[in-house]
Motif scaffolding. Structure first.
Motif, PDB file in Angstrom:
ATOM      1  N   VAL A  43     148.712   9.169  35.504  1.00 55.26           N
ATOM      2  CA  VAL A  43     148.463   8.578  34.190  1.00 55.26           C
ATOM      3  C   VAL A  43     149.239   9.332  33.117  1.00 55.26           C
ATOM      4  N   GLU A  46     152.842   8.484  32.611  1.00 53.65           N
ATOM      5  CA  GLU A  46     153.202   7.150  32.121  1.00 53.65           C
ATOM      6  C   GLU A  46     153.646   7.120  30.669  1.00 53.65           C
ATOM      7  N   ARG A  54     143.845   7.053  27.095  1.00 57.29           N
ATOM      8  CA  ARG A  54     143.991   6.139  28.218  1.00 57.29           C
ATOM      9  C   ARG A  54     142.699   5.962  29.013  1.00 57.29           C
ATOM     10  N   LEU A  55     141.996   7.062  29.227  1.00 55.90           N
ATOM     11  CA  LEU A  55     140.869   7.027  30.166  1.00 55.90           C
ATOM     12  C   LEU A  55     139.502   7.220  29.504  1.00 55.90           C
TER      13      LEU A  55
ATOM     14  N   TYR B  27     145.536   4.986  42.456  1.00 51.06           N
ATOM     15  CA  TYR B  27     146.104   4.438  41.240  1.00 51.06           C
ATOM     16  C   TYR B  27     146.876   3.155  41.522  1.00 51.06           C
ATOM     17  N   ARG B  31     146.500  -0.357  39.561  1.00 50.17           N
ATOM     18  CA  ARG B  31     147.636  -1.130  39.056  1.00 50.17           C
ATOM     19  C   ARG B  31     147.624  -2.562  39.585  1.00 50.17           C
ATOM     20  N   ASP B  43     139.578   2.962  35.528  1.00 48.92           N
ATOM     21  CA  ASP B  43     140.216   3.801  36.551  1.00 48.92           C
ATOM     22  C   ASP B  43     139.166   4.482  37.417  1.00 48.92           C
TER      23      ASP B  43
END
Lengths: 320, 110
Positions: A43, A46, A54-55, B27, B31, B43
């Protein structure tokens, strides 16, 4: 984002998630953490905002991970602990007071008082025994359930149930002592647990004999797979009709129940046969091994092929 | 309605379906779920679900070394996982059929 900034960020986030899982049993926590670093690095690579953006915050990441993995939330785990602490403290302090008071009072009253002081200790023990003895009797296997009982194949469920049973047992004991209803239940529970413990202990000796000396025992007493003559079945070696060893064959009984109760045996020289815990309990053949003199595992495998069908003669087919 | 609530109930099925196409690491599964249109999938939920399916013996896993970064743990369906997928697909079909009929009936009444 530069590599070092990303690394620091990953490290910080990883530590925060770890901290939020620290109430779980080690095995559960380690399993959850196994994939985490890989995930965070991917992550972070990216280039799409910080990890938190993001999380979400690490705490909610950890909670989401626990919930989806079927584990209790941190809140639930921490709520369990005080109850157990209270039970422990109760047992300790009353036992201590009983000894202290023994020195200053007349004996007859003290015997009664002492028994009364032992009560809380018994309540705790009673809760534990209720689960442990149930696990031993229902599984027919004492060694796997002592001192930590395994319920539905899981030590975790066993521990949770034990704690619950202790809490309920202590609650019941205290309730009765305060003169509320429930005396009959409390006595019934005590008698049932005591009787169950005696029964399990009685079976203990035969259980040990079977496991260590490999003595064929009466069929109805053998708590594992065995031949009709009483000889134990430690593994199942399935072959195709052309005599080749099959692997990963799933066995079920006529009702669809998985066949998992293979026997524990020893080699003729007395070395115990161990089995590695398979991912699928009823997949055969199972991986058996024994330890050599210097403690290295030596696999005990099925013959890779068989020449002719075992047994004296093939059974006649129903049509013929 | 909050899509994440709906997602919770069907994540097992979605993850199994993705793995039925091809084995994948954590991951990668995230995706592919997103690419399939399940944008709001969390996630952590995917990683936790994979872990639970592994615990239940529905998927197997193997580690593939990676040149840069840590090794990747791949997951793939085993027999039991495929059985579960088939079973869950049947339930899903019955469920969506019932919901479709219900929503259509409401439309017709309106």
């Amino acid at each position: 984002m530069s590599a070092s900034v990303a690394d620091t960020q990953v490290r910080t986030y990883l530590d925060a998630v770890k901290a939020h899982l620290d109430d779980l049993p080690d095995a559960d926590r380690d399993e959850l953490l196994e994939d985490l670093e890989e995930h965070l690095l991917e992550v972070a690579a990216e280039d799409d905002g910080t990890l938190e953006q993001r999380l979400g915050p690490p705490e909610s990441y950890a909670e989401e991970l626990r919930a989806s993995a079927g584990l209790p939330s941190r809140e639930q785990m921490l709520a369990r602990r005080p109850a157990q602490r209270v039970a422990d403290r109760l047992a300790r302090s009353t036992a201590w007071r009983a000894v202290a008071r023994m020195n200053e009072s007349p004996i007859p009253r003290e015997v009664h008082g002492f028994l009364k002081e032992l009560g809380p200790g018994w309540w705790v023990l009673r809760g534990y025994l209720a689960v442990a003895v149930t696990a031993m009797i229902t599984s027919g296997n004492r060694r796997d359930n002592f001192p930590f009982p395994r319920i539905a194949g899981s030590y975790f469920t066993g521990s949770v149930l034990t704690i619950l049973a202790v809490v309920v047992s202590v609650w019941l004991g205290r309730r009765v002592r305060r003169g509320r209803k429930g005396r009959a239940y409390s006595i019934l529970l005590s008698v049932a647990v005591a009787a169950g413990t005696l029964a399990a202990m009685g079976g203990w000796e035969t259980g040990y004999t079977d496991a260590y000396y490999d003595t064929p025992s009466p069929i109805e007493a053998a708590p594992y797979l065995h031949h009709a003559d009483g000889n134990p079945i430690a593994n199942v070696c399935p072959y195709s009709s052309d005599g080749k060893l099959l692997s990963g064959v799933l066995l079920f009984d006529q009702g669809g129940r998985a066949i998992v109760d293979t026997a524990r045996v020893t080699l003729p020289d007395g070395r115990p046969v161990e089995r590695s815990q398979p991912a699928i309990l009823n997949a055969y053949p199972q991986a058996l091994f024994t330890l050599n003199d210097i403690g290295q595992p030596v696999p005990l495998t099925c013959p890779p092929s068989i020449g002719a069908p075992a047994g004296p003669a093939p059974a006649p087919s129903p049509g013929g | 309605m909050d899509t994440s609530q709906l997602l919770k109930g069907i994540l097992d099925l979605a993850v199994l379906a993705v793995l039925a196409e091809e084995d994948g690491y954590g991951y990668d599964v995230v995706r592919r779920l997103r690419a399939a249109g399940l944008e709001e999938v969390g996630d952590a939920s995917v990683y936790g679900t994979l872990r639970r399916l592994f615990q239940q013996g529905r998927v197997t896993s193997y580690v593939v070394p990676s040149e840069e970064g840590p090794h990747r743990k791949y997951y793939g369906l085993n027999r039991s996982g495929r059985d579960l997928l088939a079973e869950a697909t049947k339930q899903w079909d019955a469920f969506t059929e019932a919901m479709d009929a219900l929503l259509k009936a409401k439309e017709a009444a309106a």
